[in-house]
Design a protein around this motif. Structure first.
Motif, PDB file in Angstrom:
ATOM      1  N   TRP A  64       0.814  -1.213   0.000  1.00 34.15           N
ATOM      2  CA  TRP A  64       0.000   0.000   0.000  1.00 34.15           C
ATOM      3  C   TRP A  64       0.849   1.265   0.000  1.00 34.15           C
ATOM      4  O   TRP A  64       0.373   2.329  -0.437  1.00 34.15           O
ATOM      5  N   THR A  79      -0.131   4.112  -2.619  1.00 36.03           N
ATOM      6  CA  THR A  79      -0.602   5.422  -2.168  1.00 36.03           C
ATOM      7  C   THR A  79       0.273   6.539  -2.716  1.00 36.03           C
ATOM      8  O   THR A  79      -0.223   7.594  -3.147  1.00 36.03           O
ATOM      9  N   PRO A 117       2.059  11.887  -0.110  1.00 33.39           N
ATOM     10  CA  PRO A 117       0.880  11.913   0.766  1.00 33.39           C
ATOM     11  C   PRO A 117       1.082  12.744   2.029  1.00 33.39           C
ATOM     12  O   PRO A 117       0.215  13.550   2.395  1.00 33.39           O
TER      13      PRO A 117
END
Length: 338
Positions: free
Chosen positions: A32, A36, A91
């Motif tokens: 992930w 992401t 992010p």
């Protein structure tokens, strides 16, 4: 002898290194993380400027690193300086910029009347959680976390997390607004009071605590009513509306009797006025009809007997006390009494 000491030291360091590697050799990079980061870069959520520049991929040591790191010297489109340069992935950098715009700056203007000009923060470091050797890798190892130590306002006033968390009322309010704003954006927020490792800074990251990434950790639990809304606008102070004033109730007329103006006589001793004798003889007047007037004859007044004025006796002449001397002896005694 020196050869023995050198050999022992080398073996000790080598063994410690092997131990550290052995503790983390089973840790792998979760899928992930790359997914992401790639999705964030594909949406072009980071605006590159002279203060935010992309650098080459960081790969290692071990599973540490990020696909597209950004080196940041200022936030808020250059309005907020960073005391030291930080390295973040897309992010975490995106959420940090939004946190600054939606919470940090509005809170600074609300509590101090001026914006934040500089932030002292730390980011990328390939290490275990809480700097513990052999622990699971920290989110700092992936450019996915940020540690905030202090804020400097436009006038140079510095608010440290260590001192301000229990500092003045304005410092406490500001840091708690910042803390709650971070809890709305990051999946992990740890402030003073959460554990012994975060007594002097606020840690924020975007770790996944469950497969779907829905679980959040926001510690410590605090009792605080935020003055900022989710959009960063100060909330209107809710003041209780004062009750409408009602007219005063009518007061009974004050009973002032002429025979007792100061209220000395008890109320139980006051007798109502007696009706006239004619009304008692004929009974009460019928309802709806007025009683006929009663004529009273004046009674003859008896003559008042006047007594004669008292006669005043004539004044007696003064006695001549010198005619007879005063006796100093009692009756029946021959000697005087002293």
């Amino acid at each position: 002898m020196w050869r023995s000491v050198f050999a022992f030291s080398a073996l000790t360091l080598f063994g410690a290194g092997l131990t550290g590697c052995a503790l983390n050799k089973f840790e792998q990079r979760e899928p992930w993380r790359d997914q992401t980061e790639q999705a964030c870069n594909a949406k072009r959520l980071v605006e590159t400027t002279e203060f935010v520049t992309p650098v080459k991929e960081i790969s290692g040591p071990g599973v540490c690193g990020m696909l597209q790191p950004y080196r940041v010297t200022r936030l808020g489109k250059g309005t907020v300086a960073l005391k030291q340069r930080v390295t973040l992935a897309c992010p975490a950098l995106t959420e940090a910029e939004a946190w600054l715009a939606d919470t940090i700056q509005p809170a600074a203007n609300l509590y101090f009347g001026q914006p934040v000009a500089e932030i002292n923060a730390g980011t990328y470091a390939c290490r275990g959680r809480n700097n513990q050797a052999g622990a699971k890798l920290s989110e700092h190892s992936f450019g996915n976390a940020l540690d905030i130590m202090s804020f400097k306002l436009a006038d140079g006033y510095v608010i440290t997390v260590k001192g301000g968390w229990r500092g003045t009322e304005a410092e406490q309010g500001f840091l708690r607004e910042v803390f709650l704003g971070a809890c709305a954006r990051f999946s992990t927020v740890l402030a003073p009071g959460s554990n012994v490792f975060h007594y002097d800074h606020i840690h924020v990251d975007l770790a996944r605590h469950d497969p779907r990434g829905l679980r959040r950790i926001c510690q410590p639990l605090i009792k605080f009513t935020p003055q900022l809304g989710a959009d960063g606008v100060p909330r209107a102070t809710a003041r209780p509306r004062p009750p409408e004033r009602l007219p005063a109730p009518p007061q009974a007329p004050i009973d002032v009797e002429e025979d007792d103006p100061y209220g000395v006589t008890p109320m139980s001793a006051r007798q109502p006025a007696r009706p006239p004798a004619a009304q008692l003889a004929h009974g009460p007047a019928p309802v709806g009809r007025s009683a006929p007037p009663v004529a009273y004859a004046a009674a003859p007044r008896a003559p008042v007997a006047r007594s004669p004025a008292p006669r005043v006796a004539a004044a007696l002449p003064p006695e001549d006390f010198a005619a007879e001397p005063l006796s100093l002896t009692a009756p029946g005694l021959d000697e005087p009494i002293y």
